[in-house]
Scaffold this active site. Structure first.
Site, PDB file in Angstrom:
ATOM      1  N   CYS A 174       2.690  16.106   5.259  1.00  0.00           N
ATOM      2  CA  CYS A 174       1.923  14.911   5.585  1.00  0.00           C
ATOM      3  C   CYS A 174       2.847  14.038   6.436  1.00  0.00           C
ATOM      4  O   CYS A 174       3.906  13.613   5.972  1.00  0.00           O
ATOM      5  CB  CYS A 174       1.535  14.228   4.272  1.00  0.00           C
ATOM      6  SG  CYS A 174       0.793  12.621   4.490  1.00  0.00           S
ATOM      7  N   CYS A 193      -5.106  -2.155   6.572  1.00  0.00           N
ATOM      8  CA  CYS A 193      -6.083  -2.012   5.487  1.00  0.00           C
ATOM      9  C   CYS A 193      -5.497  -2.634   4.219  1.00  0.00           C
ATOM     10  O   CYS A 193      -4.303  -2.479   3.942  1.00  0.00           O
ATOM     11  CB  CYS A 193      -6.405  -0.544   5.257  1.00  0.00           C
ATOM     12  SG  CYS A 193      -7.106   0.247   6.715  1.00  0.00           S
ATOM     13  N   CYS A 206      -3.654  -0.392   1.519  1.00  0.00           N
ATOM     14  CA  CYS A 206      -2.670   0.586   1.992  1.00  0.00           C
ATOM     15  C   CYS A 206      -1.264  -0.011   2.109  1.00  0.00           C
ATOM     16  O   CYS A 206      -1.079  -1.059   2.734  1.00  0.00           O
ATOM     17  CB  CYS A 206      -3.125   1.111   3.353  1.00  0.00           C
ATOM     18  SG  CYS A 206      -1.924   2.147   4.183  1.00  0.00           S
ATOM     19  N   CYS A 217       1.720   7.638   0.945  1.00  0.00           N
ATOM     20  CA  CYS A 217       2.608   7.250   2.032  1.00  0.00           C
ATOM     21  C   CYS A 217       2.728   5.736   2.179  1.00  0.00           C
ATOM     22  O   CYS A 217       1.775   5.015   1.979  1.00  0.00           O
ATOM     23  CB  CYS A 217       2.137   7.861   3.329  1.00  0.00           C
ATOM     24  SG  CYS A 217       3.107   9.286   3.762  1.00  0.00           S
ATOM     25  N   CYS A 232       1.661   0.109  10.473  1.00  0.00           N
ATOM     26  CA  CYS A 232       0.332   0.380  11.047  1.00  0.00           C
ATOM     27  C   CYS A 232      -0.343  -0.943  11.390  1.00  0.00           C
ATOM     28  O   CYS A 232      -0.373  -1.856  10.564  1.00  0.00           O
ATOM     29  CB  CYS A 232      -0.526   1.159  10.059  1.00  0.00           C
ATOM     30  SG  CYS A 232      -2.174   1.516  10.716  1.00  0.00           S
ATOM     31  N   GLU A 234       8.168   7.677   6.735  1.00  0.00           N
ATOM     32  CA  GLU A 234       8.076   8.622   5.621  1.00  0.00           C
ATOM     33  C   GLU A 234       7.298   9.875   5.991  1.00  0.00           C
ATOM     34  O   GLU A 234       6.423   9.843   6.842  1.00  0.00           O
ATOM     35  CB  GLU A 234       7.292   7.977   4.473  1.00  0.00           C
ATOM     36  CG  GLU A 234       7.971   6.807   3.863  1.00  0.00           C
ATOM     37  CD  GLU A 234       7.133   6.240   2.729  1.00  0.00           C
ATOM     38  OE1 GLU A 234       7.466   5.159   2.264  1.00  0.00           O
ATOM     39  OE2 GLU A 234       6.148   6.875   2.325  1.00  0.00           O
TER      40      GLU A 234
HETATM   41  N1  SAH Z   1      -4.451   5.838   9.440  1.00  0.00           N
HETATM   42  C1  SAH Z   1      -5.071   7.061   9.091  1.00  0.00           C
HETATM   43  C2  SAH Z   1      -4.107   8.073   8.539  1.00  0.00           C
HETATM   44  C3  SAH Z   1      -3.085   7.552   7.582  1.00  0.00           C
HETATM   45  S1  SAH Z   1      -3.709   6.927   6.050  1.00  0.00           S
HETATM   46  C4  SAH Z   1      -6.219   6.832   8.136  1.00  0.00           C
HETATM   47  O1  SAH Z   1      -6.362   5.729   7.641  1.00  0.00           O
HETATM   48  O2  SAH Z   1      -6.978   7.782   7.928  1.00  0.00           O
HETATM   49  C5  SAH Z   1      -4.022   8.461   5.244  1.00  0.00           C
HETATM   50  C6  SAH Z   1      -4.915   8.384   4.035  1.00  0.00           C
HETATM   51  O3  SAH Z   1      -4.255   7.711   2.956  1.00  0.00           O
HETATM   52  C7  SAH Z   1      -6.196   7.643   4.334  1.00  0.00           C
HETATM   53  O4  SAH Z   1      -7.353   8.324   3.934  1.00  0.00           O
HETATM   54  C8  SAH Z   1      -5.948   6.388   3.576  1.00  0.00           C
HETATM   55  O5  SAH Z   1      -7.109   5.774   3.328  1.00  0.00           O
HETATM   56  C9  SAH Z   1      -5.182   6.874   2.351  1.00  0.00           C
HETATM   57  N2  SAH Z   1      -4.591   5.787   1.570  1.00  0.00           N
HETATM   58  C10 SAH Z   1      -3.959   4.711   2.021  1.00  0.00           C
HETATM   59  N3  SAH Z   1      -3.653   3.864   1.004  1.00  0.00           N
HETATM   60  C11 SAH Z   1      -4.117   4.446  -0.115  1.00  0.00           C
HETATM   61  C12 SAH Z   1      -4.125   4.052  -1.503  1.00  0.00           C
HETATM   62  N4  SAH Z   1      -3.616   2.889  -1.892  1.00  0.00           N
HETATM   63  N5  SAH Z   1      -4.691   4.884  -2.389  1.00  0.00           N
HETATM   64  C13 SAH Z   1      -5.230   6.066  -1.989  1.00  0.00           C
HETATM   65  N6  SAH Z   1      -5.254   6.482  -0.706  1.00  0.00           N
HETATM   66  C14 SAH Z   1      -4.706   5.677   0.235  1.00  0.00           C
HETATM   67 FE1  SF4 Z   2      -3.298   2.185   8.820  1.00  0.00          FE
HETATM   68 FE2  SF4 Z   2      -3.107   2.536   6.193  1.00  0.00          FE
HETATM   69 FE3  SF4 Z   2      -5.404   1.739   7.273  1.00  0.00          FE
HETATM   70 FE4  SF4 Z   2      -4.557   4.276   7.690  1.00  0.00          FE
HETATM   71  S1  SF4 Z   2      -5.127   3.362   5.745  1.00  0.00           S
HETATM   72  S2  SF4 Z   2      -5.395   2.829   9.204  1.00  0.00           S
HETATM   73  S3  SF4 Z   2      -2.331   3.904   7.756  1.00  0.00           S
HETATM   74  S4  SF4 Z   2      -3.467   0.584   7.296  1.00  0.00           S
END
Ligand code: SAH
Ligand code: SF4
Length: 343
Positions: free
Chosen positions: A105, A116, A119, A332, A112, A92
């Site tokens: 973005c 997390c 996410c 995303c 990934c 995406e």
């Molecule tokens: N892996 C990198 C970049 C991709 S994630 C990172 O973690 O920074 C990009 C951003 O989207 C990060 O700050 C992440 O914490 C946020 N993000 C992911 N899931 C989210 C959610 N459920 N609500 C709000 N922000 C989210």
């Molecule tokens: Fe990976 Fe999502 Fe964690 Fe960023 S926030 S490191 S994309 S699992």
């Protein structure tokens, strides 16, 4: 096997062309067609001879992405793209519009590996790294399908950019190059969950892009719970890396902090955050969690304001990030996940 022209940096392309007996200025001509005029077929590059077009067509292809879905928010025009890669995997990108500027973005991995818990990308599993050409192609695709010029890029889509380090850096060079996408380094932000040695290396190699660190918690106990990688690299190590980064670059770093109701939105979390950020030049983005995981809720408006005020009292500037594209799940990873489920 044909090579993807989008996988080559400027200098590499000159070498490739020279090997084929093509002059240096031919590279500029081809790049002008691809990156400026968005012509993706060699046969349409009319300032090249028929023979040269044929030769290029035999050796190269232009690896644009196949658009599977495009959703445009009725609220703020935020546009979400689902692309298919040549091997059938999907990724995406999102385009955000604000005061005449377009921010893209973009993704760096299919899924990934960091996983997390809040996410959508992390929850959908990890498949592979993207190649530089697949990263760059997302910008070309956005520009083509929305008829805009992308002015800012954030590496905040799917995947962890610093775990796909070399291809990410290569893509930065291509975004930045005058003959390619010509996007200023100060308009490019890499967001990372935090790989300390790579943060330092990024500074040492002089990339000069902006850095955002996804911290999301102020104690290791809490961060361990939502970011499994924290067990490997603790908060102390991350803060040390940011300090080093700033010593080398002199840059302000953005700290991303997702607020989850009754998990990390308490006054003591704000105090603790201020304590660990003390002495750093930072700006904190406060992000109400997007409830991808049904166990996580957005904080109350009151808790958000309280958190911000506490940071302020400690002299830390912050901003509550307004949700974009709420009607199209613009965070995303969500579109891909839904698409995977419905297959
Ligand atoms: N892996 C990198 C970049 C991709 S994630 C990172 O973690 O920074 C990009 C951003 O989207 C990060 O700050 C992440 O914490 C946020 N993000 C992911 N899931 C989210 C959610 N459920 N609500 C709000 N922000 C989210
Ligand atoms: Fe990976 Fe999502 Fe964690 Fe960023 S926030 S490191 S994309 S699992």
């Amino acid at each position: 096997m044909k090579k993807n022209i989008l996988d080559f940096e400027y200098q590499e392309l000159i070498e490739e062309f020279e090997r084929l007996g093509l002059e240096k200025y031919r590279v500029d001509q081809v790049l002008d067609w691809v990156y400026k005029k968005r012509i993706f077929k060699f046969e349409n590059m009319t300032n090249l001879s028929k023979e040269h077009r044929k030769l290029l067509n035999e050796k190269f292809y232009i690896g644009t992405l196949k658009l599977l879905k495009m959703q445009i928010s009725k609220i703020d025009s935020t546009t979400k793209f689902l692309w298919e890669l040549s091997d059938g995997n999907t990724i995406e990108s999102v385009a955000l519009f604000h005061s005449g500027r377009v921010t893209a973005c973009i993704s760096t991995q299919v899924g990934c590996p960091v996983k997390c818990s809040f996410c959508a990308t992390g929850q959908s599993g990890y498949v592979r790294n993207l190649r530089a050409g697949e990263i760059v192609a997302q910008i070309l695709g956005i520009e083509l399908h929305r008829k805009v010029k992308v002015g800012n890029v954030v590496y905040m889509g799917m995947g962890e950019p610093l775990l796909n380090f070399e291809e990410t850096l290569k893509s930065v060079k291509m975004l930045n190059h005058k003959k390619m996408l010509n996007i200023g380094k100060r308009r490019i932000t890499i967001s990372t969950v935090g790989i300390p040695e790579r943060i330092i290396e990024l500074a040492e190699r002089g990339f000069n892009v902006k850095l955002a660190l996804s911290l999301h918690a102020a104690t290791n106990t809490k961060r361990d719970e939502i970011i499994p990688l924290n067990r490997q690299y603790s908060i102390d190590e991350l803060i040390y890396a940011v300090k080093k980064y700033q010593e080398i670059t002199g840059d302000r770093v953005t700290i991303e902090y997702i607020l989850i109701r009754e998990f990390n939105d308490y006054p003591e979390d704000a105090d603790k955050l201020a304590e660990i950020l003390k002495g750093l030049n930072v700006f904190v983005n406060l992000i109400p969690v997007n409830p991808v995981n049904p166990n996580f809720y957005k904080p109350s408006r009151w808790a958000l304001q309280r958190f911000k005020q506490i940071l302020e009292r400690h002299g830390i500037e912050s901003e509550i990030r307004i949700e974009k594209g709420a009607d199209i799940d613009a965070a995303c990873g969500q579109l891909r996940r839904r698409n995977l489920k419905s297959r």
